[in-house]
Design a protein around this motif. Sequence first.
Motif, PDB file in Angstrom:
ATOM      1  N   LEU A  96       0.858  -1.182   0.000  1.00  0.00           N
ATOM      2  CA  LEU A  96       0.000   0.000   0.000  1.00  0.00           C
ATOM      3  C   LEU A  96       0.895   1.232   0.000  1.00  0.00           C
ATOM      4  O   LEU A  96       1.865   1.279   0.749  1.00  0.00           O
ATOM      5  CB  LEU A  96      -0.850   0.041   1.273  1.00  0.00           C
ATOM      6  N   ASP A  97       0.576   2.184  -0.846  1.00  0.00           N
ATOM      7  CA  ASP A  97       1.360   3.416  -0.845  1.00  0.00           C
ATOM      8  C   ASP A  97       0.618   4.468  -0.033  1.00  0.00           C
ATOM      9  O   ASP A  97      -0.315   5.096  -0.504  1.00  0.00           O
ATOM     10  CB  ASP A  97       1.556   3.894  -2.290  1.00  0.00           C
ATOM     11  N   LEU A  98       1.057   4.653   1.207  1.00  0.00           N
ATOM     12  CA  LEU A  98       0.329   5.565   2.086  1.00  0.00           C
ATOM     13  C   LEU A  98       0.640   7.027   1.807  1.00  0.00           C
ATOM     14  O   LEU A  98       0.007   7.919   2.374  1.00  0.00           O
ATOM     15  CB  LEU A  98       0.625   5.245   3.547  1.00  0.00           C
ATOM     16  N   THR A  99       1.634   7.291   0.941  1.00  0.00           N
ATOM     17  CA  THR A  99       1.871   8.693   0.593  1.00  0.00           C
ATOM     18  C   THR A  99       0.679   9.240  -0.198  1.00  0.00           C
ATOM     19  O   THR A  99       0.477  10.435  -0.257  1.00  0.00           O
ATOM     20  CB  THR A  99       3.153   8.857  -0.249  1.00  0.00           C
ATOM     21  N   ASN A 100      -0.090   8.317  -0.763  1.00  0.00           N
ATOM     22  CA  ASN A 100      -1.342   8.721  -1.400  1.00  0.00           C
ATOM     23  C   ASN A 100      -2.361   9.048  -0.308  1.00  0.00           C
ATOM     24  O   ASN A 100      -2.675   8.218   0.537  1.00  0.00           O
ATOM     25  CB  ASN A 100      -1.844   7.574  -2.272  1.00  0.00           C
ATOM     26  N   ASP A 101      -2.866  10.264  -0.328  1.00  0.00           N
ATOM     27  CA  ASP A 101      -3.725  10.726   0.758  1.00  0.00           C
ATOM     28  C   ASP A 101      -4.997   9.891   0.908  1.00  0.00           C
ATOM     29  O   ASP A 101      -5.483   9.687   2.010  1.00  0.00           O
ATOM     30  CB  ASP A 101      -4.103  12.196   0.559  1.00  0.00           C
ATOM     31  N   VAL A 102      -5.523   9.421  -0.218  1.00  0.00           N
ATOM     32  CA  VAL A 102      -6.770   8.652  -0.144  1.00  0.00           C
ATOM     33  C   VAL A 102      -6.512   7.286   0.490  1.00  0.00           C
ATOM     34  O   VAL A 102      -7.248   6.839   1.372  1.00  0.00           O
ATOM     35  CB  VAL A 102      -7.420   8.508  -1.532  1.00  0.00           C
TER      36      VAL A 102
END
Lengths: 256, 331, 420
Positions: free
Chosen positions: B155-161
Amino acid sequence: MNTDTTMNEPAPVLKLTNLCKSFGGLQATRDVTLRVMPGDRKAIIGPNGAGKTTLFNLITGIHPVTSGQIHLFGQDVTNWPSHRRTALGMARTFQVTSLFPKLTVIDNVLLAIEGLRPTKFVMWRFQSSYKDVYDKAHTLLEQAGFLDRKDTEVRNLSHGEQRQLEIVLGLASNPKILLLDEPAAGLSSGESTEMAHFLMKLDPTLAILLIEHDMDVVFDVADEISVLHFGELLETGTPEQIKQSTRVQEIYLGTD
Amino acid sequence: MSKQTIKIAAVVLCLVALAVIVPRGNSFVVLLVTRALAFAILAMSLDILLGFTGLASLGQAAYFGVAAYLTAILANRYGFGLHWDFWLMVPLGMLTGAALAAIFGLFAIRATGTYFLMITLALGQCVWGLAYRWNSMTGGDNGITMKGGRPQFGLDLTNDVTFFYLVFAFFAATLAALYVLVRSPFGKSLLGIRERELRMKILGYNVWLHKYVAFIIAGAFGGLSGVLWAHTNGIITPETVVLTTSVDALLMVVLGGAGTLVGAAIGSAIVFGLREFGSTLVPWWQYVLGAVYVLTILYLPMGLMGVPERLRQWRATQKKRTTKNLASVPS
Amino acid sequence: MTSILRKRLAPVLMGTALAAGLAMAAPAGAEELRIGYLAPLTGGLAQTGIDMRDGFQLYLDEHGGKLGGMDVKFIIEDEQGKGDVAVIKAKKLVLQDKVHMFIGGVLASTGYALAPVSTETKTMYIPSIPAADDLTQRQLKDFPYLIRTSWSSSQPHHPLGQWACDQGYKKITTIAADYAFGYEVVGGFQKTFEDCGGKIIQKIWPPLGTKDFGPFIPTIKADVDAVLSLMVGPMPAQFIKQMRGAGFKKPILGGGTSYDEFVLPFMGDEAIGDVSALHYSAALDTPKNIAFVKAYRAKFGKVPSYYSENNYTTAQWLDEALKKAGGKFPGPEELIKIMVSIKLDAVRGPVSFDDMRNPIQNIYIKKVEKKKMFGYEKDELWNTVIKTYPNVSQFWTYGKEKFLAQPVYNKDFPPCKFCE
């Protein structure tokens, strides 16, 4: 649970030995010695300020004693915290109603039942999933005639009902000794009689120590009466003896 | 039983709505809701103390702050918690919060009422002082900016969504866990302590122990909130642990309705909403917030969750009045 | 059942509706220059924030609300003097208002908080007040979209250390607010003062916000030649009053914020004669400055501080750069490139950028004097310039490589070799 074994035990349920308590300069309890055997129905009477509630607070561990000993079921509990004394099989009610006002009747009783069960620490299961506890609460409320009001918040009950519920809470933990602090306080005379009948119907093996102002209740319920005056036990005897005692009449009945 | 089912269904419905609607909003709204949710966990942890145990703590920011600092320090110095080990950081943050609460509790639980308030306040400010003065570790006044960004582990948590969904999941899990807690025998014992502590002692409860355990649990969830907050904000400063954070949490609980859990979350949403949007609209937004607090305390002692109850009472009296009026009309 | 629904559902639904409502409130993008402006408008630093905003606003008003021919949408957010608030406000400006750049912040810590936001969102950031050295020194590589139009903390204090040495002071005690800005000011002063042969014999660090200096003043050693103070906010006026009240007769030097025009009106005659250093003085006797002071004072009723001037100049710099870019926003990298190439004749004097995007500018050594200036009626305290160090870079005379090889100034660097 096992009332039979207690019956057979020679040890008294509650033994107070030379109990003293002073608040600063005031001696609230002086050298009180008292024994309560299983099934005993004892009352302590005395004028206001005689130190009756203080005595209860010492027995239940709310106040530390100044000197003397308290034995519960043969164990020296003088320095024990309240909850451990309760765990031995003691329960009490309060002169000023001490229920949980914003909780429902059944929640009050559930709390009283859970008090001595290890499940009181369980935090991952709903209380409602403990069927045995629920059933017991039901039975207790049924006996006391409260079942129809079990979901009422306690603050919405009448004063008389709250006094009764006080005792139900006291009985919920299956105590072997019950300390009743003026159970009839603030009740009408009709309600007092009802209360006395309710008390007389309780399990005969249960020891009761009663503080009461209402003499009718005392004479109905108690087999033995002690008179407390300025923190000191003056006289002990049957209701008849106490009624006859001139000394008691002087200091107590006369002034009432 | 059916009452409960309806309540739960209602909350679940709202959560689903939130999860569906928010990601469709603009990215600032996503960020704002994420912040509100992360902070709501802190508010709910405080509700366990304030609403359910009757302990008004002014030091809840301490656990929040310590976990947030720990997250930032471990991430910046050792890169810890930025990959799959984020899943270790979460329990570690909770443990830290719990451990600190276990220490603070030894001092605080003895006291009651105002004294409890003062002690928790003082202990909380100790943590603030440490954050402020321990320059080499905390960066002092400058705080710590998390250089590594948010964790990435598939999961890329830098993506705000994506991050919103993660925080949302933690929020929902916390809500569920605390809901079970407050309805458990232990949770009920806390209610009993709130209502009448002396009676609980006489009923056989070790009141101190129950309060202490509740204090530690609240600390653990405060820690969880802190870990998420560090990643939400990307910067931790002494402001994060200062008294105002504790007060904010306390006011959110009171605003939403103490002893309801959901109320704490609603309080958080409203305070964040008012603060971020109110401050853009009017320069005197702080007075608006202040007025909201005062009015709540004066007229809604049960908080916003008590509004429907109030309305019903009002309607009932209205009805009574109309029937009375009708009766008095001469026929 | 419906009543239960109403009872429990209503508040929850209200919350969801609120969130949903917020989600719909997205702005539309128009062809204009959108500038996000971050200044504290509430809290202890509010007055500073107002000075900043007024400076920027004055330039806009003087130029028809346009910069480089572009219509400016000037969106102000209250950062409350808190780093973490500034971050969320900056994100709001970028994500919701879609600003082309954000400007401002006061505290050094706010600068450190905001710079990573610019990197993360690839948005231009101008710290028009935050002076933390490393923003344009050791950490600049992390902040490609940052350009500073103001100053670095140690920049004016290198010359001040030199100047103090030139006065023949041998032993100096420093007393400075205990936080990063204080360390950098004292560090810069100590470096040049000691390189020149002076000795810092004592460093005292009262906490930020101290108003009672009673516990600190008596500890100042008796044999010092002067004291260097660095105070901020409400601290300076109290400090001077209590120092002079305690009978301290020796010279007091000050870091920039100890005597700037923001705090002078709060000071009494006891401040007269004290010397400080900064990249701006409202008493600069140049036509440009006189015009600026008069316009500002006419409009806002007070003498401009460096907070105002720095933001006025920021607007001017942007104006020139956007003109050069042909009246449109060319993207952050390009605009920064253009700005760096512009040498500006600013209110504070000639300014240009070094290759680490911090201004090269005059540093003024100023003495507090009570006099009439610029035709104003009353006797007032002014920062008379007594010496100008022209074209000072943030690296002073050390050269970039050598300077950056040392650590950023902090509580322990430079070490206090002569402290007993």
